[in-house]
Enzyme design. Sequence first.
Site, PDB file in Angstrom:
ATOM      1  N   THR A 223       2.163   4.329  -1.490  1.00  0.00           N
ATOM      2  CA  THR A 223       1.854   5.081  -2.708  1.00  0.00           C
ATOM      3  C   THR A 223       2.842   6.209  -2.955  1.00  0.00           C
ATOM      4  O   THR A 223       2.964   6.672  -4.092  1.00  0.00           O
ATOM      5  CB  THR A 223       0.418   5.654  -2.662  1.00  0.00           C
ATOM      6  OG1 THR A 223       0.288   6.491  -1.512  1.00  0.00           O
ATOM      7  CG2 THR A 223      -0.611   4.539  -2.631  1.00  0.00           C
TER       8      THR A 223
ATOM      9  N   HIS B  73       7.843   6.916   5.253  1.00  0.00           N
ATOM     10  CA  HIS B  73       6.984   7.714   6.114  1.00  0.00           C
ATOM     11  C   HIS B  73       6.232   6.814   7.077  1.00  0.00           C
ATOM     12  O   HIS B  73       6.026   5.635   6.818  1.00  0.00           O
ATOM     13  CB  HIS B  73       6.009   8.586   5.306  1.00  0.00           C
ATOM     14  CG  HIS B  73       5.104   7.840   4.394  1.00  0.00           C
ATOM     15  ND1 HIS B  73       5.513   7.302   3.191  1.00  0.00           N
ATOM     16  CD2 HIS B  73       3.779   7.554   4.497  1.00  0.00           C
ATOM     17  CE1 HIS B  73       4.484   6.711   2.598  1.00  0.00           C
ATOM     18  NE2 HIS B  73       3.424   6.848   3.370  1.00  0.00           N
TER      19      HIS B  73
ATOM     20  N   GLY C 234       0.785  -1.229   0.000  1.00  0.00           N
ATOM     21  CA  GLY C 234       0.000   0.000   0.000  1.00  0.00           C
ATOM     22  C   GLY C 234       0.814   1.275   0.000  1.00  0.00           C
ATOM     23  O   GLY C 234       0.254   2.362   0.151  1.00  0.00           O
TER      24      GLY C 234
ATOM     25  N   HIS D  37       8.697   7.452  -0.460  1.00  0.00           N
ATOM     26  CA  HIS D  37       9.550   8.180   0.490  1.00  0.00           C
ATOM     27  C   HIS D  37       9.140   7.635   1.849  1.00  0.00           C
ATOM     28  O   HIS D  37       7.960   7.667   2.188  1.00  0.00           O
ATOM     29  CB  HIS D  37       9.266   9.684   0.388  1.00  0.00           C
ATOM     30  CG  HIS D  37      10.150  10.545   1.240  1.00  0.00           C
ATOM     31  ND1 HIS D  37      10.913  11.556   0.698  1.00  0.00           N
ATOM     32  CD2 HIS D  37      10.373  10.591   2.577  1.00  0.00           C
ATOM     33  CE1 HIS D  37      11.572  12.177   1.665  1.00  0.00           C
ATOM     34  NE2 HIS D  37      11.260  11.615   2.813  1.00  0.00           N
TER      35      HIS D  37
END
Length: 110
Positions: A91, A96, A89, A94
């Site tokens: 998307t 996070h 999942g 980067h």
Amino acid sequence: MCVFCEIVNGNIPSTKVYEDEKMLAFKDLNPVAPVHFLCVPKEHIENANAITAENSELVAHIFSKIPEIASSQGIDSYRIINNCGTDAGQTVMHLHFHVIGGTKLGEKLI
């Protein structure tokens, strides 16, 4: 450049909840709970698979700041989620961490 790097650089607006020299925390545009913010390192790291001995201190720094940021948002109970890779999942490529809370979250993750 990735969207989170653009946010870190100030080229895309965000609702910041915390910032220092190593990280930025900002409210999620599509919150799933009353409190939902993202914590990102300012250095671009693609995902959890790209954490190394050299950059792992950024992740440690983020996790050391999450309790303080959560408290500033009025919560002391929360869930931290990281999606690593597209099948999980992720998307935005980067690293996070989603911090969500402000409501009772059941034990079930999906």
